[in-house]
Scaffold this motif. Structure first.
Motif, PDB file in Angstrom:
ATOM      1  N   GLU A   1       9.224 -13.843   8.004  1.00 26.02           N
ATOM      2  CA  GLU A   1       8.086 -13.287   8.727  1.00 26.02           C
ATOM      3  C   GLU A   1       7.356 -12.262   7.858  1.00 26.02           C
ATOM      4  N   GLU A   2       6.033 -12.239   8.006  1.00 28.10           N
ATOM      5  CA  GLU A   2       5.191 -11.320   7.232  1.00 28.10           C
ATOM      6  C   GLU A   2       4.131 -10.731   8.142  1.00 28.10           C
ATOM      7  N   TYR A   3       3.893  -9.431   7.989  1.00 31.33           N
ATOM      8  CA  TYR A   3       2.907  -8.725   8.804  1.00 31.33           C
ATOM      9  C   TYR A   3       1.998  -7.889   7.898  1.00 31.33           C
TER      10      TYR A   3
ATOM     11  N   ASP B   1       1.424 -15.109  10.704  1.00 35.16           N
ATOM     12  CA  ASP B   1       1.546 -16.373  11.432  1.00 35.16           C
ATOM     13  C   ASP B   1       1.688 -16.038  12.915  1.00 35.16           C
ATOM     14  N   PRO B   2       0.793 -16.548  13.795  1.00 37.09           N
ATOM     15  CA  PRO B   2       0.846 -16.202  15.219  1.00 37.09           C
ATOM     16  C   PRO B   2       2.163 -16.559  15.910  1.00 37.09           C
ATOM     17  N   SER B   3       2.953 -17.411  15.290  1.00 35.15           N
ATOM     18  CA  SER B   3       4.227 -17.789  15.916  1.00 35.15           C
ATOM     19  C   SER B   3       5.315 -16.737  15.721  1.00 35.15           C
TER      20      SER B   3
ATOM     21  N   LEU C   1      -4.014  21.777  -5.493  1.00 38.11           N
ATOM     22  CA  LEU C   1      -3.625  21.163  -4.233  1.00 38.11           C
ATOM     23  C   LEU C   1      -4.520  19.954  -4.012  1.00 38.11           C
ATOM     24  N   SER C   2      -3.916  18.781  -3.827  1.00 40.44           N
ATOM     25  CA  SER C   2      -4.683  17.540  -3.732  1.00 40.44           C
ATOM     26  C   SER C   2      -4.491  16.892  -2.371  1.00 40.44           C
ATOM     27  N   SER C   3      -5.615  16.569  -1.730  1.00 44.36           N
ATOM     28  CA  SER C   3      -5.589  15.883  -0.446  1.00 44.36           C
ATOM     29  C   SER C   3      -6.717  14.854  -0.419  1.00 44.36           C
ATOM     30  N   GLY C   4      -7.120  14.438   0.764  1.00 42.38           N
ATOM     31  CA  GLY C   4      -8.203  13.477   0.875  1.00 42.38           C
ATOM     32  C   GLY C   4      -8.026  12.568   2.065  1.00 42.38           C
ATOM     33  N   LEU C   5      -8.678  11.424   2.001  1.00 39.28           N
ATOM     34  CA  LEU C   5      -8.580  10.406   3.042  1.00 39.28           C
ATOM     35  C   LEU C   5      -8.643   9.050   2.360  1.00 39.28           C
ATOM     36  N   VAL C   6      -7.569   8.267   2.490  1.00 35.54           N
ATOM     37  CA  VAL C   6      -7.412   7.036   1.729  1.00 35.54           C
ATOM     38  C   VAL C   6      -7.105   5.876   2.667  1.00 35.54           C
ATOM     39  N   TYR C   7      -7.839   4.787   2.486  1.00 30.57           N
ATOM     40  CA  TYR C   7      -7.519   3.543   3.189  1.00 30.57           C
ATOM     41  C   TYR C   7      -6.418   2.829   2.402  1.00 30.57           C
ATOM     42  N   LEU C   8      -5.290   2.549   3.062  1.00 29.63           N
ATOM     43  CA  LEU C   8      -4.133   1.999   2.367  1.00 29.63           C
ATOM     44  C   LEU C   8      -3.562   0.796   3.130  1.00 29.63           C
ATOM     45  N   PRO C   9      -3.796  -0.420   2.621  1.00 28.98           N
ATOM     46  CA  PRO C   9      -3.182  -1.594   3.255  1.00 28.98           C
ATOM     47  C   PRO C   9      -1.746  -1.776   2.792  1.00 28.98           C
ATOM     48  N   LYS C  10      -0.901  -2.265   3.686  1.00 33.95           N
ATOM     49  CA  LYS C  10       0.503  -2.492   3.358  1.00 33.95           C
ATOM     50  C   LYS C  10       0.930  -3.861   3.884  1.00 33.95           C
ATOM     51  N   ARG C  11       2.129  -4.222   3.511  1.00 37.32           N
ATOM     52  CA  ARG C  11       2.709  -5.495   3.940  1.00 37.32           C
ATOM     53  C   ARG C  11       4.183  -5.280   4.231  1.00 37.32           C
ATOM     54  N   VAL C  12       4.623  -5.771   5.376  1.00 40.98           N
ATOM     55  CA  VAL C  12       6.050  -5.797   5.641  1.00 40.98           C
ATOM     56  C   VAL C  12       6.463  -7.246   5.844  1.00 40.98           C
ATOM     57  N   ALA C  13       7.534  -7.627   5.198  1.00 35.47           N
ATOM     58  CA  ALA C  13       8.008  -9.010   5.279  1.00 35.47           C
ATOM     59  C   ALA C  13       9.522  -9.006   5.139  1.00 35.47           C
ATOM     60  N   PHE C  14      10.169  -9.869   5.909  1.00 30.85           N
ATOM     61  CA  PHE C  14      11.617  -9.972   5.827  1.00 30.85           C
ATOM     62  C   PHE C  14      12.028 -11.421   6.077  1.00 30.85           C
ATOM     63  N   ARG C  15      13.238 -11.717   5.708  1.00 30.39           N
ATOM     64  CA  ARG C  15      13.832 -13.018   5.975  1.00 30.39           C
ATOM     65  C   ARG C  15      15.316 -12.819   6.241  1.00 30.39           C
ATOM     66  N   ASP C  16      15.893 -13.758   6.973  1.00 32.69           N
ATOM     67  CA  ASP C  16      17.333 -13.668   7.157  1.00 32.69           C
ATOM     68  C   ASP C  16      18.026 -14.283   5.953  1.00 32.69           C
TER      69      ASP C  16
END
Length: 204
Positions: A89-91, A133-135, A67-82
């Motif tokens: 836009e990217e976050y 982008d703050p806009s 059984l494997s567990s833990g605590l992991v810092y995981l950065p992600k990115r969400v981005a979309f366009r029409d």
């Protein structure tokens, strides 16, 4: 970061009391997402390389099941366009991940070397989000948690009496829409995370 370090210390102390094998993991990840809305006017806007790090804890259930567990810092990115290319836009998102997976080990495929398959899920708690982008104004609020399905495979090499080195890869498919609320014309925007990870680490 201070809270993260504190939680790592707590998990380490718990592991020593419960005789759980503890380790550190460093994982280059490719962060992407799946984007859609009802009108089908949005699409994913690529992926980026990021780095994840954390503490893992493996508890023996049998000779071949862990059984494997833990605590992991995981950065992600969400981005979309029409689809017309007029809106992009990217976050940046950051999570603390608490995995709950089962590792299935093979017999030795070489001296001190075993293969494994990994399957399970995780609870991910968002600790930070920022617009590239703050806009950007479309996403007003993010969902504070994510729950991915985790599938992986790799090998472990016993390098000493108390030291094990491991390497592998995993695929994490987020099930939760990270957009809690968004402005028109994308009020029904849905973004779900996808992570491809190269998992490298050591257990003691």
């Amino acid at each position: 970061m201070k809270k993260f370090l504190f939680l790592l210390i707590v998990l380490s102390a718990f592991g020593s009391q419960a005789q759980i094998k503890l380790g550190l993991k460093l994982a280059p990840v490719i962060a992407a997402n799946r984007a859609k809305n009802d009108a089908q006017t949005v699409e994913n806007d690529g992926s980026k390389m990021k780095f994840s790090i954390g503490l893992i804890a493996d508890k023996t259930l049998s000779d071949t099941y862990f059984l494997s567990s833990g605590l992991v810092y995981l950065p992600k990115r969400v981005a979309f366009r029409d689809v017309t290319g007029t809106i992009e836009e990217e976050y940046k998102l950051q999570y603390l991940q608490i995995p709950a997976t089962l590792k299935l080990f093979t017999n030795e495929i070489a001296p001190d070397l075993k293969g494994y398959l990994q399957i399970g899920s995780a609870l991910e708690i968002m600790v930070f989000n920022e617009e590239e982008d703050p806009s950007f104004t479309t996403i007003e609020k993010f969902t504070p948690i994510d729950i991915p399905v985790i599938l992986g495979a790799g090998v472990e090499f016993r390098a000493g009496i108390n030291t094990t080195i491991f390497g592998g890869f995993s695929y994490q498919r987020g099930l939760v829409n990270v957009v809690n609320s968004a402005e028109a014309p994308f009020g029904d925007l849905q973004l779900r995370n996808t992570i491809f990870s190269i998992d490298l680490g050591v257990k003691f």
